[in-house]
Design a protein around this motif. Structure first.
Motif, short mmCIF file in Angstrom:
data_model
loop_
_atom_site.label_atom_id
_atom_site.label_comp_id
_atom_site.label_asym_id
_atom_site.label_seq_id
_atom_site.Cartn_x
_atom_site.Cartn_y
_atom_site.Cartn_z
N THR A 55 0.83 -1.20 0.00
CA THR A 55 0.00 0.00 0.00
C THR A 55 0.87 1.25 0.00
N ASP B 31 -5.44 6.14 -1.37
CA ASP B 31 -4.23 5.31 -1.42
C ASP B 31 -4.22 4.40 -2.64
N LYS B 32 -3.03 3.91 -2.97
CA LYS B 32 -2.88 2.88 -4.00
C LYS B 32 -2.49 1.58 -3.31
N SER C 289 -5.52 -1.40 -7.04
CA SER C 289 -6.59 -0.46 -6.73
C SER C 289 -6.03 0.94 -6.54
N PHE C 290 -6.61 1.91 -7.25
CA PHE C 290 -6.31 3.32 -7.05
C PHE C 290 -7.55 3.95 -6.42
N ASP D 289 -13.17 5.17 -8.01
CA ASP D 289 -11.94 4.38 -7.85
C ASP D 289 -11.62 3.66 -9.16
N GLN E 284 -9.80 0.17 -10.54
CA GLN E 284 -9.39 -1.15 -10.07
C GLN E 284 -9.22 -2.10 -11.26
N GLU F 253 5.35 4.96 -6.55
CA GLU F 253 4.25 4.88 -7.51
C GLU F 253 4.58 4.00 -8.71
N PHE G 89 3.16 0.50 -8.70
CA PHE G 89 1.71 0.32 -8.83
C PHE G 89 1.32 0.67 -10.27
#
Length: 263
Positions: A71, A79-80, A98-99, A106, A108, A251, A254
């Protein structure tokens, strides 16, 4: 005699109305509690948690999954998170990205290892079960104040703790819930129990959080989360076995285009 009966019933009904307690909902206090919860859990940066997911059928049969959740805290946004499944073999390599966002929908995606495809989770599908568990895709989003409106209901003792009881109503589209009722302990502003109500306003699920541990002298994490489906009798338990903060993920870790390669 008939007139006296009518008069008697009139006074009886009015007495009942006067004596029946009315629950006064306080939106302003509810929002203040939500803001304090968010304020007390800021500044943790990033985390990596090794987790066991236990799925239970109504007759008590269990199956386990081994996963890791990474996370990243994003300033001024949600959060991401990246969830990677390692065991059992049929889900090994499956990854969920998930963003979370405060106001916008959101984002996903899920990589299905057996099919070797990346699928985007559409907004109208986010009330569906996450990997066969009693958690929905929308439950996998981070808590952001703007996602809900709030109303403080009352004070109540839960598990020996003095708690605020707050209703929160989803503001985002396509939620599977009409409302959530949250028990927040007064000592540390941690969610202790959450009731989820479905689109018919019937109790659907109950989430209980426990075994809280504090990290870095500030941030609390529940090492056990139990989601019980009140309508089907199924349940899911998440057990965090190891959690680390400030691991250095950023980042670039992700990335939906790299879902097939995550390990």
């Amino acid at each position: 005699m008939r007139m006296w009966r009518i008069i008697f019933l009139f006074f009886l009904v009015n007495t009942m109305l006067i004596s029946t307690p009315v629950i006064a909902k306080d939106p302003e206090k509810g929002l203040e509690i939500a803001k304090e919860m968010k304020k007390r859990d800021q500044g943790w940066g990033d985390s990596v948690a090794d987790t066991i997911m236990i799925l239970r059928s109504p007759d008590g049969q269990e199956s386990e999954r081994v996963l890791q959740v990474r996370t990243l805290e994003i300033e001024d946004d949600g959060d991401k998170s990246l969830t990677i499944f390692y065991e059992p073999r049929d889900v090994s390599g499956t990854a969920f990205l998930s963003f979370s966002h405060a106001i916008e929908p959101d984002e996903q995606w899920i990589y299905l290892s057996e099919a070797k495809i990346v699928k985007r989770i559409l907004s109208h599908n986010k009330s569906g079960p996450f990997m066969g568990s009693e958690f929905a895709y929308e439950d996998m989003s981070s808590f952001e104040i703007e996602k809900f409106t709030y109303a403080y209901l009352r004070d109540e003792t839960y598990n020996g703790m003095e708690c605020f009881v707050v209703e929160q109503y989803p503001e985002y589209e396509n939620s599977g819930y009409t409302k959530q009722v949250v028990w927040v302990d007064k000592a540390h502003y941690r969610a202790q129990k959450i009731e989820f109500y479905d689109r018919k306003d019937a109790l659907l699920k109950i989430l209980t959080l426990g075994d809280y541990e504090q990290y870095n002298g500030k941030h609390w994490r529940a090492l056990r989360s139990d989601m019980d489906n009140a309508q089907t009798g199924k349940s899911t338990t998440l057990l965090i076995e190891n959690i680390k903060f400030k691991t250095g993920v950023d980042e670039s870790d992700f990335n939906k285009n790299a879902l097939r390669r995550v390990r």
